[in-house]
Design an enzyme around this catalytic site. Sequence first.
Site, short mmCIF file in Angstrom:
data_model
loop_
_atom_site.label_atom_id
_atom_site.label_comp_id
_atom_site.label_asym_id
_atom_site.label_seq_id
_atom_site.Cartn_x
_atom_site.Cartn_y
_atom_site.Cartn_z
N LYS A 10 38.43 47.53 39.53
CA LYS A 10 37.51 47.30 38.87
C LYS A 10 35.97 47.43 39.91
O LYS A 10 36.29 47.19 40.95
CB LYS A 10 37.27 45.80 38.21
N TYR A 50 37.32 48.46 25.49
CA TYR A 50 37.55 46.92 25.41
C TYR A 50 37.30 46.57 23.80
O TYR A 50 37.20 45.52 23.69
CB TYR A 50 36.60 46.30 26.36
N PHE A 58 33.04 36.77 25.55
CA PHE A 58 33.07 37.36 26.71
C PHE A 58 32.63 38.84 26.62
O PHE A 58 32.37 39.42 27.68
CB PHE A 58 33.98 36.94 27.90
N ARG A 86 51.91 43.79 35.67
CA ARG A 86 51.21 42.55 35.11
C ARG A 86 51.80 41.73 36.15
O ARG A 86 50.90 40.78 36.71
CB ARG A 86 51.59 42.26 33.65
N THR A 92 45.10 36.39 34.19
CA THR A 92 43.78 37.12 34.28
C THR A 92 42.80 36.28 35.09
O THR A 92 41.82 36.92 35.54
CB THR A 92 43.32 36.70 32.67
N ASN A 113 37.88 40.17 37.92
CA ASN A 113 39.12 39.71 38.52
C ASN A 113 39.70 41.07 39.03
O ASN A 113 41.07 41.18 39.07
CB ASN A 113 40.06 39.16 37.30
N HIS A 116 42.38 46.14 36.30
CA HIS A 116 43.00 45.90 35.14
C HIS A 116 44.50 46.42 34.97
O HIS A 116 44.81 47.26 35.86
CB HIS A 116 42.38 46.73 34.24
N GLU A 127 46.04 54.05 27.16
CA GLU A 127 45.01 53.76 28.05
C GLU A 127 44.81 55.08 29.20
O GLU A 127 43.99 55.37 29.66
CB GLU A 127 45.19 52.58 28.68
P1 IDP Z 1 43.93 40.88 31.07
O1 IDP Z 1 42.92 41.78 31.85
O2 IDP Z 1 44.55 39.95 31.89
O3 IDP Z 1 44.53 41.53 30.13
P2 IDP Z 1 42.14 40.30 28.69
O4 IDP Z 1 42.31 38.86 27.87
O5 IDP Z 1 42.89 41.54 28.06
O6 IDP Z 1 42.90 40.06 30.13
O7 IDP Z 1 40.82 40.48 28.88
C1 IDP Z 1 40.19 41.62 29.43
C2 IDP Z 1 39.23 41.33 30.68
O8 IDP Z 1 38.14 40.39 30.10
C3 IDP Z 1 39.69 40.44 31.90
O9 IDP Z 1 40.43 41.23 32.75
C4 IDP Z 1 38.55 39.98 32.33
O10 IDP Z 1 37.69 40.89 33.24
C5 IDP Z 1 37.49 39.69 31.11
N1 IDP Z 1 37.92 38.31 30.68
C6 IDP Z 1 38.90 37.59 29.86
N2 IDP Z 1 38.79 36.46 29.49
C7 IDP Z 1 37.52 36.17 29.87
C8 IDP Z 1 36.66 35.00 29.88
O11 IDP Z 1 37.17 34.01 29.30
N3 IDP Z 1 35.59 35.03 30.39
C9 IDP Z 1 35.04 36.05 31.04
N4 IDP Z 1 35.54 37.24 31.29
C10 IDP Z 1 36.91 37.21 30.43
MG MG Z 2 44.23 42.73 28.53
#
Ligand code: IDP
Ligand code: MG
Length: 138
Positions: A10, A50, A58, A86, A92, A113, A116, A127
């Site tokens: 990212k 997304y 978010f 994962r 996350t 974070n 992805h 994807e």
């Molecule tokens: P993942 O990437 O671990 O699968 P997802 O729930 O699919 O998590 O969320 C996609 C992306 O959205 C996350 O990797 C992160 O960058 C962002 N994200 C997820 N939850 C939050 C949140 O509560 N606040 C802000 N950004 C978030």
């Molecule tokens: Mg996800």
Amino acid sequence: MVQRTLAIIKPDSVEKKVIGDIVKRIEEAGFKILGLKLTRLTENQAKAFYEIHKDKPFYNDLVKYMTSGPIVPIALEKENAVEDFRKLIGNTDPAKAEKGTIRNIYGTNIERNAIHGSDSPENGEKEVLFFFSLCELL
Ligand code: IDP
Ligand code: MG
């Protein structure tokens, strides 16, 4: 079962100049790289990628962040790739991610974070094809 999964290094990681470090960890974990490139998402592309999160609070910030700079999508293949990847990246939220996981080491916060990873074999296939055409995949 051999599976495909999509990684995206990212914008925060690209900015921190840790592309090489992260790719090294992915290779050392036994993943085969089928495709890799430096690119940048348009707003519409990030929204589409997304789409599943479009009703989340978010979503708008996530689209802004993912279009804020270059990213490195990587198509990966391995036995049990989706689950294993994962595990390699961790929770996350980098603060909750297990020590030694990529998000724990390189992530900044729950949004920024570092990386992805696809969440199911079906999404892994889908994807990978979002970023790579068939003739680009080795
Ligand atoms: P993942 O990437 O671990 O699968 P997802 O729930 O699919 O998590 O969320 C996609 C992306 O959205 C996350 O990797 C992160 O960058 C962002 N994200 C997820 N939850 C939050 C949140 O509560 N606040 C802000 N950004 C978030
Ligand atoms: Mg996800």
